[in-house]
Design a protein around this motif. Structure first.
Motif, mmCIF file in Angstrom:
data_model
loop_
_atom_site.group_PDB
_atom_site.id
_atom_site.type_symbol
_atom_site.label_atom_id
_atom_site.label_comp_id
_atom_site.label_asym_id
_atom_site.label_seq_id
_atom_site.Cartn_x
_atom_site.Cartn_y
_atom_site.Cartn_z
ATOM 1 N N LEU B 109 23.170 -17.143 -37.294
ATOM 2 C CA LEU B 109 22.735 -16.917 -36.576
ATOM 3 C C LEU B 109 23.575 -15.913 -35.318
ATOM 4 C CD1 LEU B 109 19.359 -18.627 -35.651
ATOM 5 C CD2 LEU B 109 19.591 -16.592 -37.348
ATOM 6 N N GLN B 110 23.293 -15.645 -34.483
ATOM 7 C CA GLN B 110 24.126 -15.234 -34.006
ATOM 8 C C GLN B 110 24.589 -15.700 -32.399
ATOM 9 O OE1 GLN B 110 21.483 -13.511 -34.233
ATOM 10 N NE2 GLN B 110 21.587 -11.501 -34.290
ATOM 11 N N GLY B 111 25.928 -16.253 -31.864
ATOM 12 C CA GLY B 111 26.215 -17.135 -31.319
ATOM 13 C C GLY B 111 26.489 -18.725 -31.987
ATOM 14 N N TYR B 141 29.896 -5.832 -36.064
ATOM 15 C CA TYR B 141 29.426 -5.662 -35.353
ATOM 16 C C TYR B 141 29.289 -6.166 -34.317
ATOM 17 C CZ TYR B 141 26.899 -4.460 -39.558
ATOM 18 O OH TYR B 141 26.142 -3.814 -40.813
ATOM 19 N N ARG B 142 29.395 -7.096 -33.710
ATOM 20 C CA ARG B 142 29.834 -7.694 -32.383
ATOM 21 C C ARG B 142 30.903 -6.902 -31.401
ATOM 22 N NH1 ARG B 142 29.566 -14.013 -31.041
ATOM 23 N NH2 ARG B 142 30.741 -14.273 -28.677
ATOM 24 N N GLY B 194 26.928 -12.928 -36.623
ATOM 25 C CA GLY B 194 25.412 -13.567 -36.858
ATOM 26 C C GLY B 194 24.817 -12.512 -36.798
ATOM 27 N N LEU B 196 19.456 -12.171 -37.756
ATOM 28 C CA LEU B 196 18.592 -13.160 -37.780
ATOM 29 C C LEU B 196 18.032 -13.402 -39.168
ATOM 30 C CD1 LEU B 196 16.659 -11.336 -34.792
ATOM 31 C CD2 LEU B 196 17.267 -13.652 -34.502
ATOM 32 N N HIS B 197 17.198 -14.581 -39.229
ATOM 33 C CA HIS B 197 16.809 -14.598 -40.485
ATOM 34 C C HIS B 197 16.025 -13.492 -41.204
ATOM 35 C CE1 HIS B 197 15.293 -16.589 -37.548
ATOM 36 N NE2 HIS B 197 13.349 -17.216 -39.038
ATOM 37 N N ILE B 198 15.231 -13.334 -40.328
ATOM 38 C CA ILE B 198 14.237 -12.055 -40.528
ATOM 39 C C ILE B 198 15.212 -10.364 -40.623
ATOM 40 C CG2 ILE B 198 11.833 -13.614 -39.385
ATOM 41 C CD1 ILE B 198 12.641 -12.010 -37.286
ATOM 42 N N MET B 225 21.628 -27.861 -30.917
ATOM 43 C CA MET B 225 20.296 -27.549 -29.868
ATOM 44 C C MET B 225 19.278 -26.696 -30.409
ATOM 45 S SD MET B 225 22.966 -27.152 -26.609
ATOM 46 C CE MET B 225 24.211 -26.268 -26.838
ATOM 47 N N THR B 226 19.078 -26.025 -31.980
ATOM 48 C CA THR B 226 18.481 -25.384 -32.409
ATOM 49 C C THR B 226 17.165 -26.672 -32.141
ATOM 50 O OG1 THR B 226 19.798 -24.883 -32.993
ATOM 51 C CG2 THR B 226 17.460 -24.010 -34.267
ATOM 52 N N GLY B 227 15.820 -25.614 -31.757
ATOM 53 C CA GLY B 227 14.278 -26.393 -31.343
ATOM 54 C C GLY B 227 13.710 -26.419 -32.437
ATOM 55 N N ASP B 229 12.776 -23.943 -34.730
ATOM 56 C CA ASP B 229 13.082 -23.086 -35.431
ATOM 57 C C ASP B 229 13.921 -23.106 -36.742
ATOM 58 O OD1 ASP B 229 12.121 -20.932 -36.047
ATOM 59 O OD2 ASP B 229 13.868 -19.872 -34.856
ATOM 60 N N LYS B 250 28.781 -28.123 -31.958
ATOM 61 C CA LYS B 250 28.079 -28.387 -30.248
ATOM 62 C C LYS B 250 27.466 -29.475 -30.112
ATOM 63 C CE LYS B 250 27.279 -23.137 -29.823
ATOM 64 N NZ LYS B 250 26.448 -22.469 -29.540
#
Ligand SMILES: Nc1nc2c(ncn2[C@@H]2O[C@H](COP(=O)(O)OP(=O)(O)O)[C@@H](O)[C@H]2O)c(=O)[nH]1
Ligand SMILES: Nc1nc2c(ncn2[C@@H]2O[C@H](COP(=O)(O)OP(=O)(O)O)[C@@H](O)[C@H]2O)c(=O)[nH]1
Ligand SMILES: [Mg+2]
Ligand SMILES: [Mg+2]
Lengths: 364, 448
Positions: B109-111, B141-142, B194, B196-198, B225-227, B229, B250
């Motif tokens: 994912l991004q970041g 892209y970024r 990065g 999105l998986h969708i 830190m991902t929750g 998802d 991180k």
């Protein structure tokens, strides 16, 4: 009008009599109408677009969430401990803060007992109302951006990679569109390429970027920028900062220094300190909010990456526990992918079908 | 709010059980509820938690916990074991190609930390594997993403292949690989944007890159830190790309990192590395038990218990408790205990991490380094068996002999004997009740 009906009205497009009356007083505008879409209609359309976009952004999340709630009601028809445990899981699955979930389900337990509710369907509506209530309970900070007539200084903070720089670009674009002059301060002097990244955004939106070289003192950059903004009569200065994990004492000190340096030039500034949170973040976001709030007194949250499948439910906990409102949401990587946050839209987005279903039942 | 951790959560139940002497199924159910909450609070996906609780309950309802002298610790041990198992073994090897170059592709994912981790990996492979790495700038892209990678490359003196942001990623990767082959660079790390998986278009782009690059390693980079998802993200990337490894970034923050468990259980792919700093040397191999402890919010206590229990079986522990109770604990027992203790790390650090340790007065003053333990052991080893049993019989000439034999001073011998006596007194307080707190470490094979 109950919140619930307000929500429904908002999304069904039906107007109250009161509003129709107000409309008639706008006849003057109609006289000036040149046959093209009226200003009012345009605004309404625009409003709908925003609501639409917001809903679309949440569509994917909502679908999954909705499926879960429906399944929950189907598998647990009677109100019992198993039902509450399952409800806890549904809320947790949206990353609503752990303690807030416990608080919410405890309140629902009490409510069910008090009202003698035994069927889970009869709790559907209350769940949403309680969630919005939890969000609206602790309202000591304004949900609006605190804009000044002269210079408004906005400091943007957060952990690494959440979308600070991107959000700054989008927010700047928003104010430029409103006809304001905007300046950006390249306060991330640490991460490779960060200064150039902000410069690209500055060029995109038409905002000056005050910067020094990589590795220089961020407080000095920001100090320069506030002075330059004052001198040039800039309307809005947005200060970027390097990402920092909230448990790093020295980096948090650095942030405090940046804030103090701004205060030195203008003791009322920064007028807004925005904490950027990534919607995919789990329970740690609460720890982030607490730590950053201690150092810089956060006035609002930018919740990014809501275009994914994460729901960012932790903002309910942050509002509930710290009283910090969400001000903007990020719905993509493009310049326009930023919306003003609305608690009702947000919760509605999470629960939309559920409300529609129950209100149809009520209408019958 | 400091995280309570599982130890703190279970303490209350353990206190209650203590008086009863027998653990019931209901007690275990309550403990499992605490385990469930601890895991949810740590961001482990709720479905993963559900399955986990089911498995662990079954084990805990078996004889071992019910009969145990120390049910709380037994539950922690089972939870720890299951958690560690779930997270797989240690595997921080990068899949290498028979024929160079080895190709590694960073996705996520991004970041999340892909670009940073790409730099860290390049450095690691050059340093400890003697590789000649190259980075490909595949994020078109970024804004300034290429600039970021080039800056990192310059810092590390590692070549970065880039074609700006106007070419298609597929083209950049194809040309980059050609360049690497021509220049005998044996390891290629592809940085990607990065996404999105969708995002179907961008996910397909990754699929194309995979077909062109035929990577040996597809590293999914995930923010620790991902929750909740995390399962969706990991599942989508894995379904489409069949990833080969995961890096959790991180972890220098204060997150509990339950995402590790979620990712692992939906993908069954190894978590290979963890990112522990923004700097380029901040990449470490992943240790499952450490991660398990962290998720449970227990510091390193669980590895301590595990290590201690590796050496002491339950019978030994019961015997030890008995000795302490009857006050027949000898210097020889002390010596044996110390052997176990030595494997555990700096003692004063350990003590601070133990649940309930803050409740015991004076314990914070205990100071014992590995070296001091060595000295104490040398002294005891210079004693005869009889002297170890009955230290009160030691007269001055015997003490001199022991000091000379162990190479320590007479003072040190005296100090040890004094400390040992005090310790026995303290143990007596813990074990014979009299309204005093029971030793919370009992059963852990520690001589306190
Ligand atoms: N999908 C999505 N990506 C975002 C959003 N906001 C930022 N990003 C991306 O997240 C990554 C990190 O953003 P950046 O602004 O550099 O984060 P910073 O380190 O906090 O300044 C970039 O790839 C951005 O394009 C958002 O709302 N949605
Ligand atoms: N503290 C810390 N920061 C990290 C770590 N890994 C990456 N970062 C930071 O996270 C942010 C995003 O990293 P980046 O590599 O640009 O992410 P990408 O968008 O996935 O390429 C940057 O500010 C990095 O410095 C880590 O292990 N620890
Ligand atoms: Mg930035
Ligand atoms: Mg990158």
């Amino acid at each position: 009008m109950s919140l619930f009906n307000r929500l429904k009205k908002k999304f069904s497009g039906k107007h109250t009599d009161e509003e129709i009356e107000n409309k008639e007083s706008d006849e003057l505008i109609d006289e000036l109408d040149d046959g093209l879409i009226s200003l009012e209609e345009f605004e309404e359309w625009e409003q709908e677009q925003i609501g639409y976009k917001f809903r679309m952004g949440l569509e994917k999340s909502r679908e999954r969430f909705q499926a879960q709630i429906n399944q929950l009601m189907a598998t647990h028809r009677t109100v019992d401990e198993d039902f509450f445990e399952a409800l806890e899981e549904v809320l947790i699955s949206a990353d609503v803060g752990f303690n807030t979930v416990m608080e919410l389900t405890d309140e629902l337990r009490d409510y069910a007992k008090l009202k003698n509710i035994t069927e889970t369907v009869d709790l559907k509506e209350v769940i949403v109302e309680k969630m919005i209530e939890i969000y609206e309970r602790n309202n000591h900070i304004s949900e609006e951006m605190n804009m000044q007539d002269d210079l408004t200084v906005i400091l943007v903070v957060g952990v690494n990679g959440v979308g600070k720089t991107t959000s700054i670009g989008k927010i700047a674009h928003r104010y430029v569109k409103e006809g304001k002059s905007v300046m950006l301060a390249a306060g991330d002097t640490f991460r490779a390429g960060a200064i150039n990244q902000l410069q690209v955004w500055g060029d995109r939106v038409g905002a000056d970027v005050i910067k020094q070289s990589e590795g220089s003192d961020p407080a000095a950059v920001v100090f320069d920028a506030v002075n330059a903004a004052k001198r040039r009569g800039t309307d809005v200065l947005i200060c970027d900062t390097a990402g920092r994990l909230q448990n790093k004492g020295n980096l948090m000190k650095e942030l405090e220094k940046i804030k103090n340096v701004i205060k030195k030039v203008d003791e009322n500034a920064p007028h807004e300190v925005l904490l950027v949170l990534d919607a995919t973040t789990g329970q740690n976001a609460l720890s982030q909010a607490k730590a950053f709030n201690e150092v810089t007194e956060i006035t609002g949250i930018v919740l990014t990456k809501l275009d994914g499948t994460a729901k960012g439910g932790i903002v309910l906990a942050i509002k509930n526990e710290l009283g910090i409102p969400v001000k903007f949401v990020g719905l993509g990587e493009k310049i326009d992918d930023l919306e003003v946050f609305s608690a009702e839209n947000y919760v509605y987005g999470l629960f939309s079908d559920m409300i529609d279903e129950t209100s149809e039942e009520n209408d019958e | 709010m400091a995280f309570e951790g599982l130890g703190g959560r279970l303490q209350g139940i353990m206190d209650r059980i203590k008086g009863k002497g027998k653990v019931t199924e209901q007690d275990i159910k309550e403990m499992m509820r605490e385990v469930r909450l601890a895991l949810l609070e740590a961001d482990v996906n709720f479905k993963v938690v559900r399955q986990f609780i089911k498995d662990v309950s079954e084990r805990a309802n078996g004889v071992d916990v019910m009969k145990s002298l120390t049910p709380g610790q037994q539950v922690i041990k089972i939870v720890q074991e299951e958690l560690t198992n779930l997270m797989g073994g240690e595997n921080s090897k990068i899949n290498m190609s028979q024929k160079p170059p080895t190709v590694i592709m960073m996705v996520g994912l991004q970041g999340a930390g892909k670009t940073t981790t790409a730099g860290k990996l390049a450095l690691l492979l050059r340093k400890s594997h003697n590789k000649k790495p190259m980075l490909i700038a595949g994020d078109i892209y970024r804004p300034a993403a290429i600039d970021q990678l080039e800056t990192i490359g310059k810092q590390l003196d590692i070549p970065v292949y880039s074609m700006g942001d106007k070419e298609k990623v597929e083209t950049i990767v194809e040309n980059g690989l050609k360049y690497a082959r021509e220049n005998h660079l044996d390891t290629v790390i592809i940085d990607t944007a990065g996404r999105l998986h969708i995002d179907e278009d961008l996910m397909n782009e990754l699929k194309n890159v995979k077909e062109i690059a035929k990577p040996n390693e597809i590293m999914l980079v995930v923010d620790s830190m991902t929750g909740q998802d995390a399962v969706n993200v990991a599942e989508s990337f894995n379904d489409l790309l069949d990833i080969t490894g995961v890096t959790l970034t991180k972890l220098d923050g204060d997150t509990r990192g339950g995402a590790a468990l979620s990712i692992r259980s939906v993908t069954e792919k190894p978590i290979k590395f963890i990112g522990v700093s923004e700097k380029m040397d901040g990449l470490e191999p992943f240790h499952p038990e450490r991660m398990a402890s962290r998720i449970l919010g227990m510091g390193d206590i669980l590895s301590i218990i595990e290590k201690a229990q590796m050496n002491v079986d339950l019978e030994d522990q019961a015997e030890l408790e008995q000795k302490l109770k009857e006050n027949t604990f000898t210097l020889d027992d002390f010596l044996a205990q110390m052997d176990q203790v030595k494997t555990l790390g700096p003692l004063d650090e350990l003590i601070k991490m133990m649940p309930g340790a803050n409740k015991i007065k004076g314990l914070d003053k205990v100071k014992m380094s590995g070296k001091e333990i060595d000295h104490v052991q040398a002294i005891i080893r210079s004693m005869t068996m009889e002297e170890r049993e009955k230290p009160e019989k030691l007269n001055i000439s015997r003490k001199r002999r022991i000091a000379a034999g162990s190479g320590r001073s007479l003072q040190e011998v005296n100090r040890l004997l004094k400390q040992f006596n005090e310790m026995k007194k303290m143990m007596k307080q813990f074990t014979n009740g009299k309204g005093k707190k029971k030793n919370p470490f009992s059963g852990m094979g520690l001589p306190f």
